[in-house]
Scaffold this motif. Structure first.
Motif, PDB file in Angstrom:
ATOM      1  N   ARG A1161      -9.079 -53.120  18.776  1.00  0.00           N
ATOM      2  CA  ARG A1161     -10.189 -53.464  17.891  1.00  0.00           C
ATOM      3  C   ARG A1161     -11.491 -53.446  18.676  1.00  0.00           C
ATOM      4  NH1 ARG A1161      -8.502 -59.021  15.303  1.00  0.00           N
ATOM      5  NH2 ARG A1161      -6.921 -58.936  16.945  1.00  0.00           N
ATOM      6  N   SER A1195     -12.606 -64.705  13.197  1.00  0.00           N
ATOM      7  CA  SER A1195     -11.158 -64.759  12.983  1.00  0.00           C
ATOM      8  C   SER A1195     -10.498 -63.729  13.886  1.00  0.00           C
ATOM      9  CB  SER A1195     -10.820 -64.472  11.518  1.00  0.00           C
ATOM     10  OG  SER A1195      -9.433 -64.248  11.372  1.00  0.00           O
ATOM     11  N   GLU A1197      -7.525 -62.775  13.488  1.00  0.00           N
ATOM     12  CA  GLU A1197      -6.596 -62.006  12.670  1.00  0.00           C
ATOM     13  C   GLU A1197      -7.263 -60.786  12.060  1.00  0.00           C
ATOM     14  OE1 GLU A1197      -3.619 -62.648   8.834  1.00  0.00           O
ATOM     15  OE2 GLU A1197      -4.654 -64.364   9.727  1.00  0.00           O
ATOM     16  N   ASN A1198      -8.428 -60.993  11.429  1.00  0.00           N
ATOM     17  CA  ASN A1198      -9.069 -59.850  10.755  1.00  0.00           C
ATOM     18  C   ASN A1198     -10.430 -59.485  11.338  1.00  0.00           C
ATOM     19  OD1 ASN A1198     -10.733 -61.891   9.834  1.00  0.00           O
ATOM     20  ND2 ASN A1198      -9.736 -62.011   7.831  1.00  0.00           N
ATOM     21  N   SER A1199     -10.798 -60.136  12.439  1.00  0.00           N
ATOM     22  CA  SER A1199     -12.046 -59.815  13.160  1.00  0.00           C
ATOM     23  C   SER A1199     -13.292 -60.020  12.306  1.00  0.00           C
ATOM     24  CB  SER A1199     -12.011 -58.364  13.650  1.00  0.00           C
ATOM     25  OG  SER A1199     -10.878 -58.124  14.433  1.00  0.00           O
ATOM     26  N   SER A1200     -13.201 -60.890  11.312  1.00  0.00           N
ATOM     27  CA  SER A1200     -14.381 -61.149  10.472  1.00  0.00           C
ATOM     28  C   SER A1200     -15.147 -62.359  11.010  1.00  0.00           C
ATOM     29  CB  SER A1200     -13.945 -61.411   9.025  1.00  0.00           C
ATOM     30  OG  SER A1200     -13.095 -62.552   8.967  1.00  0.00           O
TER      31      SER A1200
END
Length: 1331
Positions: A1161, A1195, A1197-1200
């Motif tokens: 990511r 986050s 988990e979702n890189s938000s």
């Protein structure tokens, strides 16, 4: 001289020669500018008194009318009234066309008039005190319409009588309606005279009726038109026409047309008072209009005086000089206009009428007193010997004492040292009378005032003998001393004030009392055999009143006791009590919080002999503690002195008391930290002071090494003691930053120069401005006095205007301007013998000049030595920073960029070239006066000592927390000082520095916490790796010195291996047991910034300035290079196999698979550099902190982005999660810490100091690291120092001040009890929370 005046002198010559004594007569005539000093010597050369008188009269006969008048006035003033009467009718008439004036415009003619009224002449040597004279005049104006009393009061010798006479003599007082006779050119009647021609004081020559007619004529004159400022008036008096000049109306004619009558009263009984009244009545009624005999008693005299003043001299001013008793005034209480001088303010309480007071409290200024001395000895002020300043200081501003000493020195010009010694030893009896004073010696003048006190309060006045000079004492102290109520004590003190034996300063509701220095000197001398008992009384009363407690700041007398209790104990010889006080941490804590450390340090020095009898080591413990922590103890909020004490050596008494108090406070839930690995070694510096509120640009020692002068960005000049740091002088010196300061060779002056383009010279003792030079057109960078103690002093200055200038302190303008530099001149220095001056410039050159001729001797181009090197371009600009001469003047050292150059002055040959540093520039350098050592101040906060002969570095001196601007040796080389941007000046002992060459650790460390051990891997300044036991401080050197710098290091969890990264990109793995390098790999192209083992110890991950991350299985030598960042990767987190998170200055966070090397990511988090990244427990979230002044929560988990945290005003440099994932802490470059709620992104608390000193960050610098306690109730932070916080309130729990600053990171144990860090001085701190 007129024939008539000459004739009267010749007729009475025999009587004059027989009776007069010439000495004091000549004093007055010299003051009138009639006699010269040469003529005085001519008279004195005669062997007998009659011959001296004959010579004086011969000289007067050769002069003009003014000599006659001056001689006549002198006879009157010195008591020769019978002889003056013989000359009275011969007084010549002075025309306004040829009226001779003194400096202030008062004519000799007017002086004669005042003398006829009995007004004393000016002293032989006189200086103006115009403000005080003006205040007397203003009060006299209030008597214009209604009778009343003007009271001029003050202590003995303050100048009451002289000032009163001056108020009557002043030009503005007497300038108007002076109707003076001049020859009528139409009538040609030059023989006409009306007395001395002054309306209202011509009573000695004109009958009462004639004067009434004269006044009538002049009244009609005032109603006639004025032509060109004058009028023609015809009177019938003696059948003569006369021309009068009419000036503007004066105070004397407007308020006191009846004249001025001066009576010297003094201390009198009733018989003496009656004689004074009889003489006054006789003076006022010379024609016996009202009686042929004198009054026989006081009541008759009072009635006679009332009649004379009412009918014969209406609206006249009666001056009663030196009134002692109020009953005396009752004889004059007949509705007159009266001015009195007295030592007793309350003397008019018994009489009726309006009363106006003029207190004479202020004495002569230092410069005025010097002017009096200079006039007495006929020398220019600049030519006075050095003892003149000390004599003036000892005279305490008293006009009487200065005049007495001046008169004595005029007769005995070689006795400066002798009279200074008499003043210092309070030998007042040897300071004998002047002709115009009523007492034989100075002590008698003061003693008579004390003897006049009531018997029941004399002992209370004796108690004042114990006071200190220049100290205002609150009334509460006297209440304690005398066991009285406040009102009762103040009533007694007011009696002393009324009699000018004490002064009162009313500051709002409180009253503070003080003695004049001379009064105090008199008291201490008079009661010298009782002083010990008097001081004991003070101490016993204090202990009785306060018992086991100490005064609190809310109490009025608090400051007095903290300032002077030790002084009273020492003076009382209560040595045990003094030691108990000075060896008490409680006393130290309270006193430093109120007063700062300088006064205490001074007391340890002052009373060292007494304290050392008890325990020398303990005295040294406390003195050193205050000296080295003084810069902390002067700041706000006040640091916890117990915590500072815990940092002392365990053998120190300060530590013992601090430890005991800390243990007692822990029961109350206080918070303290122990420095586990501290060593009991002496600090290299002697004293740390913080005299300025901004950067300190320059500091220097006085020649006698007793004082230091400093200047800086706060625009002030400060002077303080070398021994204690006690402030002696603070001057608001310039309108812009003060860049340099320098003592003169005799220490009398301090020069300053500034960015405001001005150069100023100050009196180093008083702060008085002596010279102001304004010829430079740009900021002035440097000022230096000539080195030799010869008058006149020369001052050299240099400026951005490209010029160096030489100034002679005896002249107002520049003596020489040295042309030749093509750019800013940064520095200048005289050679040791003052034959040459060297100047440095931004044009890259050093120039030597001849001081005598101001010609350029030679130029050395320093830039050439850089242009010839490969690393510098041909057009490189070289700023030559500074220079310093060797003690013998044969060589000179020059600093430019990062090098020192030593040149032979005669041949210009380069003798030595030293590369000081690869990473720092030289800010300043100074040659040691008695060796080949050179001190070099560097931009990376340190000072290095080099032997210039061997090109060997002797010592590395660290302690400052910011740039060092200057370094200077004392004149014997025993000390040197450094001044810095951190607002401090540090004083170092040269011998200690040269014996100590400490190993310095770098701030990049790794720490492993085990159950009973703290293992630290560190890099030292010798390019070695150390393994340190944190509890014992024992160090094992793992490597020899490496060829390149070591940038980072890490330990494996099993403590079997260590790794380190080097500046050249190499990473090495080391076996801790054998100390052998197991593997080495050069995979990076630039410096390695961070390295870390994975949990199994088999993989080593490293990041570099080349923007790459290397994953190296060092045992198998397999390697993956992770590329993707565009800028330097300072750090990373290993998240657990196989994930890794990295961040960079490019604003991105990247997730990697370290097995495959794949970028999983890539998140663009900020528009500016990411400075820090934190991972929450269980790797659910991560946070980023950025130079864009924001922090974000993401986050995993979702890189938000979950929350953006705004509000910081500086770059957000660090962040951390609490273990329960509920809190996030962020820290910025302004020193502020914010605690946020993670789930909501809300701000909970702002952690910052309650108050911050001007110019200082809230955390002493950037907040660089943060860590929560396991229960999330506490937070520890690093920056300029270490702080622990209560996260529920945002309030600080404790502050640990490290010796250095700029802490880079914190390593905290899992239980939060132990914290490890290294400061910028290379000092290791293993800190443990006390339980």
């Amino acid at each position: 001289m007129d024939m008539k005046a000459r004739s009267y002198l010749l007729q009475n010559r025999e009587a004059l020669e027989r009776d007069i004594k010439t000495s004091y007569i000549m004093d007055h005539m010299i003051a009138d500018e009639i006699l010269t000093l040469q003529e005085e010597e001519k008279v004195k050369a005669q062997t007998v008194q009659r011959e001296r008188a004959a010579m004086l009269i011969k000289i007067i006969l050769a002069k003009d009318n003014y000599a006659y008048i001056s001689f006549y006035n002198a006879l009157l003033h010195e008591g020769y009234k019978d002889l003056a009467a013989l000359l009275q009718d011969g007084i010549p008439i002075i025309s306004p066309h040829n009226g001779k004036s003194s400096m202030d415009g008062v004519t000799s003619y007017v002086k004669t008039v005042l003398c006829e009224g009995g007004v004393p002449q000016r002293p032989v040597v006189f200086v103006t005190r115009s403000e005080l004279a003006k205040r007397i005049q203003q009060k006299l104006y209030k008597l214009k319409s209604n009778p009343g009393w003007v009271v001029v009061y003050g202590m003995a010798g303050c100048g009451k009588s002289v000032l009163t006479a001056e108020a009557l003599r002043d030009h503005n007082l007497l300038k108007a309606n002076h109707y003076r006779y001049v020859e009528d050119t139409k009538c040609g009647c030059p023989d006409f005279a009306i007395g001395v021609g002054f309306l209202g004081i011509s009573r000695g020559y004109m009958s009462y009726g004639a004067r009434r007619k004269y006044q009538k004529d002049t009244d009609s004159l005032q109603r006639r038109p004025i032509l060109n400022g004058c009028q023609w008036v015809t009177t019938s008096y003696r059948h003569t026409s006369a021309l009068y000049f009419n000036f503007s109306i004066s105070l004397l004619l407007d308020c006191f047309p009846g004249g001025v009558h001066w009576v010297s009263v003094g201390k009198q009984d009733k018989v003496g008072l009656l004689m004074k009244l009889q003489n006054l009545c006789l003076r006022l009624d010379q024609d016996f209009t009202y009686s042929q005999r004198p009054p026989l008693n006081i009541e008759e005299a009072k009635d006679r005086l009332h009649l004379l003043m009412l009918r014969k001299y209406p609206r006249s001013l009666l001056v009663l000089d030196d009134i002692w008793d109020s009953w005396v005034l009752k004889a004059f209480d007949s509705y007159f206009q009266v001015l009195i001088t007295s030592r007793d303010r309350s003397v008019t309480d018994s009489v009726m009428g309006n009363k106006y007071e003029v207190p004479i409290e202020s004495g002569l200024t230092h410069d005025k007193a010097l002017e009096i001395l200079s006039r007495f000895v006929n020398m220019d002020i600049m030519e006075l010997p050095e003892n003149a300043d000390s004599i003036v200081k000892e005279c305490k501003g008293s006009p009487l004492v200065v005049s007495l000493i001046g008169a004595l020195l005029r007769d005995f010009p070689n006795r400066w040292e002798y009279y200074l010694r008499q003043l210092q030893n309070k030998q007042f009896k040897r300071i004998r009378k002047s002709s115009s004073y009523d007492y034989e010696a100075l002590d008698e003048a003061m003693s008579i005032s004390v003897e006049m006190l009531r018997e029941d309060i004399k002992d209370y006045y004796r108690d004042l003998s114990v006071l200190q000079k220049d100290v205002k004492v609150p009334s509460k102290v006297f209440c304690t001393l005398w066991d009285m109520e406040t009102e009762e004590a103040e009533d007694i003190l007011q009696e002393f004030v009324n009699k000018s034996l004490l002064f009162c300063d009313r500051n709002g509701k409180s009253f503070h009392y003080y003695l004049h220095d001379l009064q105090l000197d008199f008291l201490t001398e008079k009661n010298r055999y009782q002083l010990q008992d008097l001081h004991k009384k003070v101490v016993h009363q204090y202990k009785k009143h306060y018992k086991q407690s100490t005064p609190t700041p809310s109490q009025e007398d608090c400051m007095y006791w903290f300032n002077f209790l030790a002084y009273h104990m020492a003076s009382a010889r209560m040595h045990n009590e003094l030691c108990a006080l000075m060896f008490s941490l409680d006393w130290i804590k309270t006193k430093t919080e109120l007063l700062g450390p300088a006064h205490l340090i001074h007391e340890y020095v002052e009373y060292s002999e007494i304290l050392d009898q008890k325990d020398t080591t303990v005295r040294e413990n406390f003195q050193e503690f205050l000296s080295l922590n003084g810069h902390l103890l002067g700041r706000q909020p006040f640091p916890d002195i117990v915590q500072l004490g815990l940092c002392q050596s365990e053998s120190s008494e300060v530590y013992r008391q601090a430890k005991l108090q800390a243990q007692q406070e822990l029961v109350k839930k206080s918070f303290y930290v122990e420095w586990i690995n501290k060593k009991s070694m002496k600090s290299m510096y002697r004293l740390v002071v913080r005299p300025h509120t901004d950067a300190v640009y320059h500091a220097c020692f006085s020649q006698d090494i007793q004082r230091i002068a400093s200047c800086g960005a706060d625009k002030t000049l400060q002077v303080f003691k070398v021994e204690s740091g006690e402030k002696l002088l603070e001057v608001k010196a310039h309108d812009d930053e003060v860049l340099c300061c320098a003592f003169s060779a005799d220490d009398r002056f301090v020069a300053t120069c500034s960015a405001d383009k001005k150069v100023k010279v100050w009196n180093s003792r008083t702060g008085q401005l002596v010279h102001l030079f304004e010829e430079h057109t740009e900021q002035v960078n440097c000022c230096q006095f000539s080195n030799t103690n010869h008058h006149p002093f020369l001052l050299a200055t240099c400026s951005n205007d490209t010029f160096t200038k030489l100034w002679d302190l005896n002249k107002k303008y520049c003596r020489n301007t040295l042309f030749g530099h093509e750019s800013s001149v940064t520095h200048c220095r005289f050679s040791p013998n003052d034959e040459y001056i060297a100047s440095c410039s931004a044009d890259g050159t050093l120039k030597l000049w001849c001081v005598h001729s101001a010609n350029e001797l030679k130029t050395i181009d320093i830039g050439d030595f850089f242009r010839n090197e490969d690393e510098y371009q041909d057009d490189v600009e070289v700023l030559v920073k500074c220079c310093s001469w060797s003690s013998n003047g044969t060589s000179i050292i020059v600093a430019a960029k990062n090098k020192l150059f030593l040149f032979d002055v005669k041949t210009s040959d380069l003798l030595a070239e030293i590369l000081i540093s690869h990473h720092s520039n030289i800010q300043y350098c100074d040659f040691c006066p008695n060796s080949q050592m050179v001190a070099v101040a560097l931009s990376h906060y340190s000072v290095e000592i080099w032997n210039i002969e061997s090109s060997y570095k002797i010592a590395d001196c660290r302690g400052h927390m910011s740039w060092i601007h200057s370094v200077a040796f004392s004149f014997d080389g025993s000390l040197f000082l450094t001044s810095s941007d951190d607002q401090t000046i540090r004083i170092w002992e040269t011998s200690k520095v040269c014996k100590s060459f400490a190993v310095i650790l770098k701030r990049e460390i790794d720490v492993v916490f085990q159950s009973n051990e703290v293992i630290i891997l560190a890099i030292d300044n010798l390019k070695r790796l150390q393994l340190i036991n944190g509890y014992t401080g024992h160090a094992v050197y793992l490597t020899e010195a490496q060829e390149t710098f070591i940038c980072c290091c890490c330990l494996s969890e099993d403590l079997q291996t260590a790794a380190f990264g080097e500046e050249n990109g190499t990473v090495k793995v080391l076996n801790l047991s054998s100390r052998n390098v197991l593997k080495s790999r050069t995979g990076h192209r630039k410096a390695v910034q961070h390295c870390q083992f994975t949990s199994d110890g088999k993989t080593l991950v490293s990041s570099s300035d080349d923007s790459t991350i290397q994953v190296w299985k060092w045992q198998s030598d397999e390697c993956i290079l992770l590329k993707g960042h565009k800028e330097s990767v300072k750090s990373f987190h290993v998240l657990g196999h196989p994930s890794l998170l990295s961040w960079s200055f490019d604003g991105t966070v990247k997730f990697w698979n370290i097995v495959t090397g794949k970028l999983e990511r890539d998140i663009i988090c900020h528009e500016d550099a990411i400075l820090s990244c934190a991972i929450s427990p269980h790797a659910i979230m991560f946070s980023t902190a950025s130079a864009d002044k924001t922090a974000k929560i993401w986050s995993c988990e979702n890189s938000s982005a979950l929350h953006t945290l705004n509000g910081h005003e500086g770059c957000v440099r660090c962040c951390t999660f609490s273990l329960d994932n509920e809190l996030l802490a962020t820290g910025d470059d302004n020193g502020e810490i914010r605690v946020w709620n993670v789930s909501r992104g809300e701000l909970l608390h702002r952690c910052s100091r309650a108050s911050v000193d001007e110019g200082e960050s809230a955390h002493g610098g950037w907040v660089t690291d943060l860590c929560f306690s396991p229960d999330s109730k506490m937070l520890v932070s690093s920056g300029g120092y270490i702080k622990w916080w209560n996260t529920n309130t945002g309030q600080p729990l404790q502050t640990f001040y490290t010796n250095g600053t700029n802490l880079k990171s914190l390593h905290v144990s899992s239980n939060f009890k132990v914290c490890v860090t290294v400061d910028n001085l290379g000092i290791l701190y293993v800190l443990q929370i006390m339980e």
